[in-house]
Design a protein around this motif. Structure first.
Motif, mmCIF file in Angstrom:
data_model
loop_
_atom_site.group_PDB
_atom_site.id
_atom_site.type_symbol
_atom_site.label_atom_id
_atom_site.label_comp_id
_atom_site.label_asym_id
_atom_site.label_seq_id
_atom_site.Cartn_x
_atom_site.Cartn_y
_atom_site.Cartn_z
ATOM 1 N N CYS A 55 0.822 -1.204 0.000
ATOM 2 C CA CYS A 55 0.000 0.000 0.000
ATOM 3 C C CYS A 55 0.855 1.252 0.000
ATOM 4 N N LEU A 56 0.365 2.273 -0.681
ATOM 5 C CA LEU A 56 0.972 3.598 -0.673
ATOM 6 C C LEU A 56 -0.004 4.540 0.007
ATOM 7 N N ASP A 57 0.425 5.160 1.114
ATOM 8 C CA ASP A 57 -0.397 6.116 1.840
ATOM 9 C C ASP A 57 0.174 7.506 1.585
ATOM 10 N N ARG A 114 -0.864 -2.336 -4.639
ATOM 11 C CA ARG A 114 -2.210 -2.889 -4.711
ATOM 12 C C ARG A 114 -3.239 -1.864 -4.241
ATOM 13 N N LEU A 115 -2.804 -0.978 -3.349
ATOM 14 C CA LEU A 115 -3.668 0.095 -2.856
ATOM 15 C C LEU A 115 -2.889 1.401 -2.860
ATOM 16 N N VAL A 116 -3.504 2.437 -3.410
ATOM 17 C CA VAL A 116 -2.998 3.809 -3.286
ATOM 18 C C VAL A 116 -4.095 4.608 -2.592
ATOM 19 N N HIS A 117 -3.741 5.214 -1.465
ATOM 20 C CA HIS A 117 -4.724 5.927 -0.643
ATOM 21 C C HIS A 117 -4.243 7.345 -0.379
ATOM 22 N N LEU A 138 0.055 4.463 -10.487
ATOM 23 C CA LEU A 138 0.878 3.768 -9.499
ATOM 24 C C LEU A 138 0.242 2.446 -9.062
ATOM 25 N N LEU A 139 -0.907 2.117 -9.622
ATOM 26 C CA LEU A 139 -1.601 0.885 -9.248
ATOM 27 C C LEU A 139 -1.086 -0.318 -10.016
ATOM 28 N N LEU A 145 -7.494 2.573 -6.190
ATOM 29 C CA LEU A 145 -7.163 3.934 -5.771
ATOM 30 C C LEU A 145 -8.324 4.456 -4.937
ATOM 31 N N VAL A 146 -8.019 4.960 -3.733
ATOM 32 C CA VAL A 146 -9.044 5.473 -2.822
ATOM 33 C C VAL A 146 -8.680 6.911 -2.455
ATOM 34 N N LEU A 147 -9.580 7.831 -2.752
ATOM 35 C CA LEU A 147 -9.355 9.251 -2.500
ATOM 36 C C LEU A 147 -10.432 9.787 -1.572
#
Length: 270
Positions: A55-57, A114-117, A138-139, A145-147
């Motif tokens: 994951c990318l936070d 797998r997740l970009v938040h 970036l996924l 992608l969650v914004l």
């Protein structure tokens, strides 16, 4: 979170108003986390975040979501990115990697996830449509992608309370000083679809604005830090702002806090 964009308006977030070195800034961010983290982590879990996920936070702030992903959802690895990682460094946990970087920089390329938040980040940045597209790239295939960003609920028909006057002054003052703009946030679903993502959906959460609640304390601290920008709009003076802070902690407090709109979309697996 502490977004930034070089010399553009968003780059002044942590320099002009919400300075990380200012006493109590970490606590202010944590009050917001207390109001929103449960909803955020529940949505990320529902989207599948769990064991094996990387994951990318983005704009990770004090790292409450990053640590929640690791400890509560059991993801494998989280890369927490912020322009200033001092709060993140204070609370290390296994699986949490830190990157001090400007996400708007042309050379920002931390890998695939797998997740970009990103929560309460893009609303402060310029070139927001381009940023949605950059984050989508970036996924990993099948990644999500969650914004999340704020939506202003102090409409023209809202009662003229000390709270509504302060909120209107805050949004205008932040827009004029650091470029914050929440007016475009409802367009998130369309922007995610335009970025090539599928399964796009959105929801809004509004935490209860009651005396002593985390969200009430968050707004009181936020107003104090943005006092100069708010008074500079001419919409209120120092006395009116002080009255608004007192109103938040009174039995007269009856209003809708700003909502948090969360939108998501998934990169097709092929």
């Amino acid at each position: 979170m502490n977004p930034g964009a070089g010399d553009d308006a968003g780059g002044r977030y942590g320099e002009a108003v919400f300075r990380p070195e200012q006493a109590g800034e970490g606590e202010r961010i944590d009050f917001g986390a207390l109001a929103y983290d449960d909803v955020t982590l529940a949505r990320l879990s529902a989207l599948g975040a769990g064991p094996g996920w990387s994951c990318l936070d983005v704009g990770a702030g004090t790292g409450t979501v990053s640590r929640g992903l690791l400890r509560e959802l059991g993801v494998e690895r989280v890369l927490a990115v912020d322009r200033d990682v001092r709060f993140l460094a204070e609370r290390p946990v296994p699986g949490l990697d830190l990157l001090e970087a400007d996400v708007t920089a042309p050379d920002f390329s931390p890998g695939r996830f797998r997740l970009v938040h990103a929560r309460f980040v893009l609303m402060h940045l310029p070139e927001r449509e381009r940023m949605v597209g950059r984050l989508a790239k970036l996924l990993e295939p099948g990644g999500v992608l969650v914004l999340s960003d704020a939506v202003d609920l102090t409409s023209e028909v809202a009662p003229g309370t000390p709270y509504t006057r302060a909120m209107r002054a805050m949004w205008r003052g932040l827009r004029e000083t650091i470029g914050t703009d929440v007016s475009w946030v409802p367009s998130y679903p369309a922007l995610l679809r335009a970025a090539g993502l599928a399964g796009v959906a959105a929801e809004i959460h509004v935490p209860p604005l009651v005396p002593g609640s985390p969200i009430s304390r968050f707004w009181a601290d936020t107003w104090e830090r943005s006092r100069a920008a708010m008074v500079g709009t001419g919409l209120l003076d120092d006395d009116a702002l002080d009255a608004a802070v007192r109103w938040l902690d009174s039995e007269e407090c009856a209003a809708l806090s700003a909502g948090m709109l969360t939108a998501w979309g998934r990169r097709p697996p092929s």
